[in-house]
Every structure is written in structure tokens, then in C-alpha cells.
Enzyme design. Structure first.
Site, PDB file in Angstrom:
ATOM      1  N   ASP A 130      50.954  30.887  42.368  1.00  0.00           N
ATOM      2  CA  ASP A 130      50.244  32.069  41.870  1.00  0.00           C
ATOM      3  C   ASP A 130      49.231  31.631  40.820  1.00  0.00           C
ATOM      4  OD1 ASP A 130      51.777  33.641  43.479  1.00  0.00           O
ATOM      5  OD2 ASP A 130      52.770  34.739  41.878  1.00  0.00           O
ATOM      6  N   MET A 131      48.111  32.361  40.737  1.00  0.00           N
ATOM      7  CA  MET A 131      47.114  31.996  39.735  1.00  0.00           C
ATOM      8  C   MET A 131      47.281  32.892  38.522  1.00  0.00           C
ATOM      9  SD  MET A 131      45.027  29.707  39.107  1.00  0.00           S
ATOM     10  CE  MET A 131      44.517  28.897  40.619  1.00  0.00           C
ATOM     11  N   ARG A 178      45.359  32.928  49.105  1.00  0.00           N
ATOM     12  CA  ARG A 178      45.470  34.375  48.906  1.00  0.00           C
ATOM     13  C   ARG A 178      44.253  34.805  48.064  1.00  0.00           C
ATOM     14  NH1 ARG A 178      50.091  35.667  44.990  1.00  0.00           N
ATOM     15  NH2 ARG A 178      51.461  35.246  46.747  1.00  0.00           N
ATOM     16  N   LYS A 181      41.734  40.343  43.438  1.00  0.00           N
ATOM     17  CA  LYS A 181      40.653  40.663  42.487  1.00  0.00           C
ATOM     18  C   LYS A 181      40.853  39.901  41.174  1.00  0.00           C
ATOM     19  CE  LYS A 181      39.790  45.286  44.267  1.00  0.00           C
ATOM     20  NZ  LYS A 181      39.873  46.723  44.006  1.00  0.00           N
ATOM     21  N   ARG A 281      51.478  44.540  33.583  1.00  0.00           N
ATOM     22  CA  ARG A 281      50.169  44.271  34.199  1.00  0.00           C
ATOM     23  C   ARG A 281      49.890  45.267  35.320  1.00  0.00           C
ATOM     24  NH1 ARG A 281      51.553  39.024  33.456  1.00  0.00           N
ATOM     25  NH2 ARG A 281      52.273  38.741  35.578  1.00  0.00           N
ATOM     26  N   ARG A 282      50.929  45.670  36.044  1.00  0.00           N
ATOM     27  CA  ARG A 282      50.741  46.668  37.119  1.00  0.00           C
ATOM     28  C   ARG A 282      50.299  47.996  36.520  1.00  0.00           C
ATOM     29  NH1 ARG A 282      51.675  42.338  38.992  1.00  0.00           N
ATOM     30  NH2 ARG A 282      49.432  42.379  38.800  1.00  0.00           N
TER      31      ARG A 282
HETATM   32  P1  FDA Z   1      42.723  48.297  42.481  1.00  0.00           P
HETATM   33  O1  FDA Z   1      43.835  48.433  41.477  1.00  0.00           O
HETATM   34  O2  FDA Z   1      41.446  47.679  42.037  1.00  0.00           O
HETATM   35  O3  FDA Z   1      42.459  49.700  43.125  1.00  0.00           O
HETATM   36  C1  FDA Z   1      41.321  49.977  43.924  1.00  0.00           C
HETATM   37  C2  FDA Z   1      41.466  51.334  44.553  1.00  0.00           C
HETATM   38  O4  FDA Z   1      42.521  51.284  45.536  1.00  0.00           O
HETATM   39  C3  FDA Z   1      41.899  52.421  43.573  1.00  0.00           C
HETATM   40  O5  FDA Z   1      40.795  52.987  42.923  1.00  0.00           O
HETATM   41  C4  FDA Z   1      42.606  53.405  44.501  1.00  0.00           C
HETATM   42  O6  FDA Z   1      41.672  54.207  45.184  1.00  0.00           O
HETATM   43  C5  FDA Z   1      43.279  52.483  45.511  1.00  0.00           C
HETATM   44  N1  FDA Z   1      44.662  52.153  45.100  1.00  0.00           N
HETATM   45  C6  FDA Z   1      45.074  51.020  44.492  1.00  0.00           C
HETATM   46  N2  FDA Z   1      46.394  51.038  44.275  1.00  0.00           N
HETATM   47  C7  FDA Z   1      46.830  52.219  44.754  1.00  0.00           C
HETATM   48  C8  FDA Z   1      48.117  52.843  44.810  1.00  0.00           C
HETATM   49  N3  FDA Z   1      49.210  52.235  44.338  1.00  0.00           N
HETATM   50  N4  FDA Z   1      48.198  54.060  45.374  1.00  0.00           N
HETATM   51  C9  FDA Z   1      47.107  54.694  45.853  1.00  0.00           C
HETATM   52  N5  FDA Z   1      45.856  54.165  45.809  1.00  0.00           N
HETATM   53  C10 FDA Z   1      45.718  52.930  45.272  1.00  0.00           C
HETATM   54  N6  FDA Z   1      46.429  38.587  40.540  1.00  0.00           N
HETATM   55  C11 FDA Z   1      46.272  37.375  39.948  1.00  0.00           C
HETATM   56  O7  FDA Z   1      45.493  37.263  38.995  1.00  0.00           O
HETATM   57  N7  FDA Z   1      46.975  36.289  40.398  1.00  0.00           N
HETATM   58  C12 FDA Z   1      47.807  36.355  41.468  1.00  0.00           C
HETATM   59  O8  FDA Z   1      48.410  35.344  41.839  1.00  0.00           O
HETATM   60  C13 FDA Z   1      47.976  37.633  42.110  1.00  0.00           C
HETATM   61  N8  FDA Z   1      48.778  37.775  43.195  1.00  0.00           N
HETATM   62  C14 FDA Z   1      48.809  39.002  43.879  1.00  0.00           C
HETATM   63  C15 FDA Z   1      49.527  39.121  45.075  1.00  0.00           C
HETATM   64  C16 FDA Z   1      49.460  40.321  45.809  1.00  0.00           C
HETATM   65  C17 FDA Z   1      50.223  40.435  47.092  1.00  0.00           C
HETATM   66  C18 FDA Z   1      48.677  41.402  45.336  1.00  0.00           C
HETATM   67  C19 FDA Z   1      48.561  42.700  46.108  1.00  0.00           C
HETATM   68  C20 FDA Z   1      48.004  41.291  44.139  1.00  0.00           C
HETATM   69  C21 FDA Z   1      48.064  40.108  43.395  1.00  0.00           C
HETATM   70  N9  FDA Z   1      47.387  39.978  42.185  1.00  0.00           N
HETATM   71  C22 FDA Z   1      47.263  38.741  41.603  1.00  0.00           C
HETATM   72  C23 FDA Z   1      46.881  41.204  41.490  1.00  0.00           C
HETATM   73  C24 FDA Z   1      45.428  41.471  41.823  1.00  0.00           C
HETATM   74  O9  FDA Z   1      44.613  40.500  41.183  1.00  0.00           O
HETATM   75  C25 FDA Z   1      45.001  42.864  41.322  1.00  0.00           C
HETATM   76  O10 FDA Z   1      45.138  42.904  39.920  1.00  0.00           O
HETATM   77  C26 FDA Z   1      45.794  44.012  41.915  1.00  0.00           C
HETATM   78  O11 FDA Z   1      46.075  43.814  43.266  1.00  0.00           O
HETATM   79  C27 FDA Z   1      45.014  45.339  41.754  1.00  0.00           C
HETATM   80  O12 FDA Z   1      43.847  45.329  42.514  1.00  0.00           O
HETATM   81  P2  FDA Z   1      43.733  46.040  43.961  1.00  0.00           P
HETATM   82  O13 FDA Z   1      42.737  45.259  44.713  1.00  0.00           O
HETATM   83  O14 FDA Z   1      45.089  46.072  44.589  1.00  0.00           O
HETATM   84  O15 FDA Z   1      43.282  47.516  43.760  1.00  0.00           O
END
Ligand code: FDA
Length: 322
Positions: A130-131, A178, A181, A281-282
Site C-alpha cells: 500500500d502507498m 492499483r 486518487k 481517513r475514510r
Molecule cells: P471520492 O471519495 O473522491 O468520491 C467521488 C464521488 O464518488 C463522490 O462525490 C460521490 O459522488 C461518489 N461516492 C464516493 N464514495 C461514495 C459512497 N460511499 N457512497 C455513495 N457515493 C460515493 N489511498 C492511498 O493513498 N493509498 C492506498 O494504498 C490506497 N488504497 C486503496 C485501496 C482501495 C481498494 C480503495 C477503494 C481506495 C484506496 N485508497 C488508497 C484511497 C483512495 O486514495 C481514496 O482516498 C478513496 O478511494 C476515495 O476516493 P474515491 O475515488 O473512492 O471517491
């Protein structure tokens, strides 16, 4: 933005992290963390597998500055690998380098990672590094490349908010990656701060790796980005065995099931006592998640106000204490 910053600062607070370890899953964390022990996690993964979903398992842990704790974390990860094999789970491992000693000594951390990757390799199991935050990025990539001289079952994460991600992905195209964002608070010197710029970079990285790279894990809950990727793979005849979608345990579960019908899907399954930093963080990246995870604690309408007030209050107390 204020709430995000408060929650992000709270996520890095070691005192609260230590306090959280003493208690079970609280504040609704149980809906996004798959239990505090191995048995609970195995049950959760079996349920995912029954729906056709693979799991990448994270034995939660961070803020490790003590060799004995890092060694214990490494030993627990070896147990998780054995449990995956023994229970015939469709799963692999995700590890945060800081959990196994990156902040103590890079050689010590490398030795721990090597043991993990070697142990997984005997079962043909993949290990994802993981990063974490920017300060840990280069050493993580250095260890990855060192590991890759001996093992091919290891990959890592590209964070689309980083300016350097494009250069990195070209260099690392032969790895399983992987794409995310990015979850940490990074400065404008190294990272895009604007959501649109991050989204554009995310898609460019995904498209590049789908066309030129090894295996791509597209890790996002963002339906707009997912829709774009679905169209892109169709337009470019990218076969299903070249990529998968990934989401976090407990988030958008209906969409997880829906995507599983047509694509490979993998859920990131965190478990363990050390749930606090991950959980905060979530909340920070999507404060609406407070609605999802704190239903049991707060009245829905007052969630956000109470969370901001609580965060500001705790932060104020901690700042005064130094
Ligand atoms: P984001 O939170 O930007 O949301 C974008 C849009 O999607 C929202 O405006 C909404 O419309 C919709 N949405 C998002 N979540 C929703 C919900 N729960 N319900 C309804 N709508 C929703 N980061 C890191 O720095 N290092 C790592 O190693 C990892 N590893 C990792 C693994 C996996 C499997 C995931 C999914 C994520 C990570 N991350 C991570 C975290 C990642 O960098 C990021 O912070 C989160 O995924 C949040 O970004 P999103 O792209 O998911 O949507």
C-alpha cells in the site's frame, strides 16, 4: 474543507490511535472494518467470496516505531497468509510498509517485507505494498524494485493526486498496480489539490496502465470514473483478465455486487485492533461517510455538526497539551 482537515489531523493522532486500540470497534467502525481478529475476518471474506468477490486483506496497523511491534505485525501477516491458504479463500495481502518497520529502519523493513512476499510466493499469492504519505513513497518504491529482483508476486499503488505519478507509472508499467486518487494530506508542491485535476490524472494513469501495463486494479467508489473506464475497456477491447475494480469493505456494496456480474472485482478488507487511522481517513475523504458509519451513535441530522464540534474540541485540547 474544515471538517476534512480536522478529521485528517485526528487520523494522525497517535494518542487517540493508542486509545482506540484498547477498545473494540466503536463509532460505527464495524461497518467498514471486517472484525478485530482473524476468525471474524475469515468469516467476512467467505461471505465476499460466496458473492464472487476476491479480497485483499489488510491486517491494520500504522504509527509503528518499535521493532518488537513491527516484528509482531509481520508475524501476524504471515499467519493471515497461512489462513488464506488453509481456508481456501480467494484473497491476497495488502501491507503498509510503515507497519513492518519503514519508520524504524529501511533494511529492517525490507527484511520483513521480503519474508512476507517469500511466504506468499510459495502459495502463488500476490502482495500489494500500500502507498502511504509522500515522505514514504520513494523508499517504498525502492523496496518494491529490490523485491522484484527476486519475486514477481509483488506490486504497489499509484496515487493520482501526485504530480510524479505519470513518470512513476511509465517506469513501473511491468508491475501489477492499483490506481487510486490518494488518501493523505499532501502539499501543493507535490500534489494536485483540485478534484477535477486529480480525476483527470486518475483516468490518464488508468488508461496508460490498461494499454501498456501488467494488471490494473482500478480502486475508486466514483461512479463517473467507473463509467468512463467501462467505456474505455470496451472501446479498446481490453480483456477482463487484465484488470479489476476495487472498493473498500462496507462502501457502495450494491455497486460492488453489480460490477461483479461483468468484471473481476476485489474488495479491500481491513481488520484488526488498529482501526483508528484507517477509519478516520475514510471519514475525512468523504464526510458524508459519517452518515454511513455513525448511525448508531448520532442522530442523522446532527451528525456533521457534532462531528465537527467533537473534532475541534479534541484538537483544541491536544494542541493545548502539545
Ligand atoms: P471520492 O471519495 O473522491 O468520491 C467521488 C464521488 O464518488 C463522490 O462525490 C460521490 O459522488 C461518489 N461516492 C464516493 N464514495 C461514495 C459512497 N460511499 N457512497 C455513495 N457515493 C460515493 N489511498 C492511498 O493513498 N493509498 C492506498 O494504498 C490506497 N488504497 C486503496 C485501496 C482501495 C481498494 C480503495 C477503494 C481506495 C484506496 N485508497 C488508497 C484511497 C483512495 O486514495 C481514496 O482516498 C478513496 O478511494 C476515495 O476516493 P474515491 O475515488 O473512492 O471517491
Amino acid at each position: 474543507m474544515v471538517l476534512r482537515n480536522v478529521l485528517m489531523n485526528l487520523s494522525e493522532n497517535e494518542m487517540l490511535n493508542a486509545a482506540a486500540q484498547k477498545y473494540g470497534l466503536k463509532l460505527g467502525a464495524e461497518s467498514v472494518v471486517a472484525g478485530t481478529n482473524l476468525e471474524e475476518m475469515i468469516e467476512s471474506v467467505k461471505k465476499l467470496n460466496a458473492q464472487g468477490i476476491e479480497a485483499t486483506i489488510d491486517n491494520l496497523g500504522e504509527f509503528v516505531y518499535d521493532e518488537a511491534i513491527a516484528t509482531k505485525a509481520k508475524d501476524e501477516i504471515l499467519e493471515v497468509i497461512d489462513a488464506i491458504q488453509t481456508h481456501g479463500l480467494n484473497a491476497h495481502i495488502s501491507v503498509k510498509p510503515s507497519q513492518v518497520g519503514l519508520d524504524i529502519d529501511i533494511d529492517f523493513c525490507y527484511d520483513n517485507l521480503r519474508e512476507i512476499v517469500e511466504h506468499a510466493a510459495q502459495y502463488g499469492m500476490f502482495v500489494n505494498l500500500d502507498m502511504e504519505n509522500y515522505a514514504r513513497l520513494q523508499s517504498t518504491l525502492d523496496m518494491l524494485q529490490e523485491l522484484n529482483k527476486v519475486f514477481d508476486n509483488v506490486g504497489t499503488v499509484m496515487q493520482a493526486y501526485l504530480f510524479r505519478a505519470k513518470e512513476d507509472i511509465e517506469r513501473l508499467k511491468d508491475y501489477r498496480l492499483r490506481i487510486v486518487k490518494g488518501a493523505y494530506k499532501e502539499s501543493a508542491e507535490v500534489a494536485y489539490q483540485d478534484k477535477l485535476e486529480i480525476d483527470i490524472n486518475f483516468l490518464e494513469l488508468v488508461e496508460y496502465h490498461l494499454l501498456h501495463g501488467k494488471f490494473t486494479s482500478i480502486a475508486t467508489h466514483d461512479h463517473n470514473l467507473i463509467a468512463h473506464v467501462k467505456q474505455f475497456v470496451a472501446d479498446h477491447d481490453i480483456p477482463n483478465d487484465k484488470f479489476e475494480f476495487q472498493m473498500l469493505y462496507g462502501f457502495r456494496t450494491d455497486m460492488q455486487k453489480e460490477l461483479t456480474k461483468d468484471y473481476n472485482f476485489c474488495t479491500y478488507v481491513p481488520f484488526g485492533k488498529d482501526w483508528y487511522g484507517y477509519f478516520m481517513r475514510r471519514l475525512a475523504e468523504r464526510p458524508q461517510n459519517i452518515n454511513l458509519v455513525t448511525k448508531q451513535v448520532f442522530n442523522k441530522k446532527t451528525n456533521t455538526i457534532l462531528a465537527v464540534a467533537a473534532g475541534a474540541f479534541i484538537l483544541g485540547r491536544l494542541t493545548k497539551r502539545k
